[in-house]
Design a protein around this motif. Structure first.
Motif, short mmCIF file in Angstrom:
data_model
loop_
_atom_site.label_atom_id
_atom_site.label_comp_id
_atom_site.label_asym_id
_atom_site.label_seq_id
_atom_site.Cartn_x
_atom_site.Cartn_y
_atom_site.Cartn_z
N VAL A 33 0.86 -1.18 0.00
CA VAL A 33 0.00 0.00 0.00
C VAL A 33 0.90 1.23 0.00
O VAL A 33 1.79 1.36 0.85
N TYR A 34 0.70 2.12 -0.94
CA TYR A 34 1.42 3.39 -0.92
C TYR A 34 0.83 4.29 0.16
O TYR A 34 -0.31 4.08 0.61
N TYR A 35 1.58 5.28 0.57
CA TYR A 35 1.03 6.21 1.56
C TYR A 35 1.49 7.64 1.30
O TYR A 35 2.55 7.88 0.69
N ALA A 36 0.65 8.56 1.74
CA ALA A 36 0.99 9.98 1.81
C ALA A 36 0.51 10.44 3.17
O ALA A 36 -0.65 10.18 3.54
N THR A 37 1.36 11.10 3.93
CA THR A 37 0.96 11.48 5.28
C THR A 37 1.47 12.87 5.65
O THR A 37 2.59 13.25 5.28
N THR A 38 0.65 13.59 6.37
CA THR A 38 1.06 14.88 6.93
C THR A 38 1.48 14.72 8.38
O THR A 38 1.69 15.71 9.07
N ARG A 39 1.60 13.49 8.85
CA ARG A 39 2.18 13.24 10.18
C ARG A 39 3.68 13.48 10.14
O ARG A 39 4.33 13.22 9.12
N GLN A 40 4.22 13.94 11.24
CA GLN A 40 5.66 14.13 11.35
C GLN A 40 6.33 12.80 11.63
O GLN A 40 5.87 12.03 12.49
N ARG A 41 7.41 12.49 10.92
CA ARG A 41 8.13 11.25 11.18
C ARG A 41 8.78 11.29 12.56
O ARG A 41 9.31 12.32 12.99
N ILE A 140 -7.86 5.52 -2.94
CA ILE A 140 -7.31 6.29 -1.82
C ILE A 140 -8.22 6.10 -0.62
O ILE A 140 -9.44 6.30 -0.71
N TYR A 141 -7.64 5.72 0.52
CA TYR A 141 -8.41 5.59 1.76
C TYR A 141 -8.01 6.70 2.72
O TYR A 141 -6.82 6.93 2.96
N VAL A 142 -9.02 7.40 3.27
CA VAL A 142 -8.80 8.47 4.24
C VAL A 142 -9.51 8.08 5.53
O VAL A 142 -10.73 7.96 5.57
N HIS A 143 -8.74 7.89 6.59
CA HIS A 143 -9.24 7.33 7.85
C HIS A 143 -9.97 8.38 8.69
O HIS A 143 -9.99 9.58 8.38
N ALA A 152 -4.29 3.31 9.24
CA ALA A 152 -4.63 3.80 7.90
C ALA A 152 -4.17 2.81 6.84
O ALA A 152 -4.90 2.48 5.90
N SER A 153 -2.94 2.31 6.96
CA SER A 153 -2.40 1.38 5.98
C SER A 153 -3.10 0.03 6.04
O SER A 153 -3.37 -0.60 5.01
N ALA A 154 -3.41 -0.44 7.25
CA ALA A 154 -4.07 -1.74 7.41
C ALA A 154 -5.48 -1.72 6.83
O ALA A 154 -5.90 -2.68 6.17
N PHE A 155 -6.22 -0.64 7.07
CA PHE A 155 -7.57 -0.54 6.51
C PHE A 155 -7.51 -0.48 4.99
O PHE A 155 -8.32 -1.11 4.29
N ALA A 156 -6.58 0.31 4.45
CA ALA A 156 -6.46 0.41 3.00
C ALA A 156 -6.13 -0.95 2.39
O ALA A 156 -6.67 -1.32 1.34
N ALA A 157 -5.25 -1.71 3.05
CA ALA A 157 -4.86 -3.02 2.53
C ALA A 157 -6.04 -3.98 2.52
O ALA A 157 -6.18 -4.79 1.59
N GLN A 158 -6.90 -3.92 3.53
CA GLN A 158 -8.04 -4.82 3.58
C GLN A 158 -9.07 -4.50 2.50
O GLN A 158 -9.63 -5.41 1.87
N LEU A 159 -9.34 -3.22 2.31
CA LEU A 159 -10.25 -2.83 1.24
C LEU A 159 -9.71 -3.30 -0.10
O LEU A 159 -10.44 -3.87 -0.93
N LEU A 170 -3.63 3.53 -2.00
CA LEU A 170 -2.84 4.51 -1.26
C LEU A 170 -3.60 4.93 -0.02
O LEU A 170 -4.81 5.22 -0.09
N ALA A 171 -2.93 4.99 1.11
CA ALA A 171 -3.54 5.49 2.36
C ALA A 171 -3.10 6.94 2.57
O ALA A 171 -1.90 7.23 2.54
N PHE A 172 -4.07 7.82 2.77
CA PHE A 172 -3.76 9.21 3.14
C PHE A 172 -3.96 9.32 4.64
O PHE A 172 -5.07 9.18 5.15
N SER A 173 -2.86 9.57 5.36
CA SER A 173 -2.90 9.58 6.82
C SER A 173 -2.69 10.99 7.35
O SER A 173 -1.65 11.61 7.10
N TRP A 174 -3.68 11.49 8.08
CA TRP A 174 -3.58 12.83 8.67
C TRP A 174 -3.38 12.68 10.19
O TRP A 174 -3.74 11.66 10.78
#
Length: 407
Positions: A33-41, A140-143, A152-159, A170-174
């Motif tokens: 699953v690809y991801y894009a996130t605005t969370r800080q690493r 694209i999955y948005v949690h 976010a990634s686990a839900f996107a993978a199941q869908l 792709l999971a978009f994680s905010w």
């Protein structure tokens, strides 16, 4: 730990697994699953993870989600994915995570800045995935609130899994925090809106550089606020005489599952949603405790995921004027079924409700072709008591695995 979601009734009733058609050489239990996130690493050089702090840029990468233990065979996973009752739980785990880098999202007045080349790398790798997939669409999955990056990634993978592993996801994680006070107090609501421009920019970049035929979005709960704000922004940035925004951005189904979006806000954005997407699906339930509590303690009026919202004559007229909206009332006529579809995760946990999520994204079928029944309003649909039988009569394995050319 997130267990594999219950099997949608589509597969248990039609008697096949979403994995049956996967070629032999692709039968590997983990899923990328690809991801894009605005969370800080998190500042840790020994591992990659993202915490709850807001980042100034959008980080990009890919996550490998494992299904079950390393010893779980493909045939067992396929069997678990077709049956209603499982002999054991299938837990999902992060088997690998690769960060590509980060970029600065574009705004209404400036283009995205790809300082590290991560955005270009993502597009190249994602396009390779799209071209190699059996379905050249992107999901694209948005949690919602109260979850972490893993969720976010686990839900996107199941869908993705129950859509036959046919498309690229792709999971978009905010950066929501993992407690109800942060959301109920309004802090994470503001975070949701602050993350929306990053999603807008991502959709702009995907429209320009990805090879996806269609880009579908599934959003849950507070994720609906992120998506609504992002799509409204997308419309306002690009509307112009003679411009077909649906063709420009190639947005397919936008699915609002148990959405915590104030009705007034949704109605305000509805013309924009109708202009940029090919289909907007909103689910409502009579007993969604999380949405009822949100309305009671957070204010802001009724949410679009609540069934008991009051709609004025002007709002009803606006709803009926939309071309692309479908409302699925999962509680309507529940007495005839003998059970209601309730809770805040019903779209994911209830096999009847999750089937419509799968079919709405995985196919171009109309609501009636998806087994739903009409009501007294053209845009309002229900899940009838004979829903499994309707699926058996109207769908075949081949139809589910094929997609029409367009909506």
């Amino acid at each position: 730990m997130q267990p594999l979601m219950p099997t949608p009734v589509l597969f248990s009733e039609l008697g096949f697994s979403p994995l049956d058609h996967v070629p032999e050489e692709q039968r590997w239990t983990p899923r990328r699953v690809y991801y894009a996130t605005t969370r800080q690493r998190i500042n840790d050089m020994q591992r990659i993870d993202y915490g709850n702090d807001e980042g100034s840029r959008t980080a990009l990468g890919m996550t490998l989600i494992g299904f079950g233990t390393p010893q779980l065979s493909w045939s067992d996973l396929s069997e678990y994915s077709r049956t209603e009752e499982r002999s054991s739980a299938v837990d999902l785990a992060v088997s690998g995570l690769m960060e590509i880098g980060a970029y600065t999202p574009g705004t209404e007045t400036s283009d995205a800045r790809d300082e590290t080349g991560s955005l270009a790398w993502l597009m190249r790798d994602m396009n390779a995935s799209i071209e190699a997939s059996r379905d050249d669409d992107l999901l694209i999955y948005v949690h919602g609130a109260k979850v972490n990056f893993y969720n976010a990634s686990a839900f996107a993978a199941q869908l993705d899994h129950f859509m036959g592993r046919d498309m690229t996801s792709l999971a978009f994680s905010w950066p929501t925090r993992q407690n109800i006070i942060a959301y109920g107090g309004g802090g994470d609501v503001r975070r949701a809106y602050r993350a929306a421009p990053a999603l807008t920019s991502l959709l702009e970049e995907l429209a320009k550089n990805s090879k996806a035929r269609r880009i579908h979005i599934v959003c849950w709960s507070a994720g609906g606020r992120v998506v609504t704000a992002a799509l409204k922004d997308l419309y306002e940035r690009h509307q112009a005489p003679g411009v077909d925004l649906r063709e420009k951005f190639r947005l397919g189904t936008v699915y609002y599952a148990a959405a915590d979006v104030p009705a007034e806000e949704f109605f305000d954005a509805l013309p924009a949603l109708d202009s940029v997407s090919s289909r907007v699906v909103v689910t409502v339930s009579s007993k969604d405790g999380a949405l009822n509590m949100a309305q009671l303690f957070m204010g802001g009026g009724t949410r679009i995921g609540q069934r008991n919202q009051e709609i004025s004559a002007d709002e009803l007229e606006q709803l009926m004027a939309t071309e692309r909206l479908e409302v699925v009332d999962v509680s309507r006529d529940w007495e005839g079924r003998g059970f209601d579809i309730t809770g805040h995760r019903y779209w994911f946990d209830h096999p009847w409700a999750s089937t419509d999520v799968v079919l709405s994204v995985r196919s171009d079928f109309t609501p009636e072709e998806r087994g739903l029944a009409p009501t007294n309003l053209d845009l309002l649909w229900k899940i009838p008591s004979d829903y499994p039988e309707r699926l058996r009569q109207s769908l075949t394995r081949e139809e589910i695995q094929l997609r029409a050319d367009d909506f």
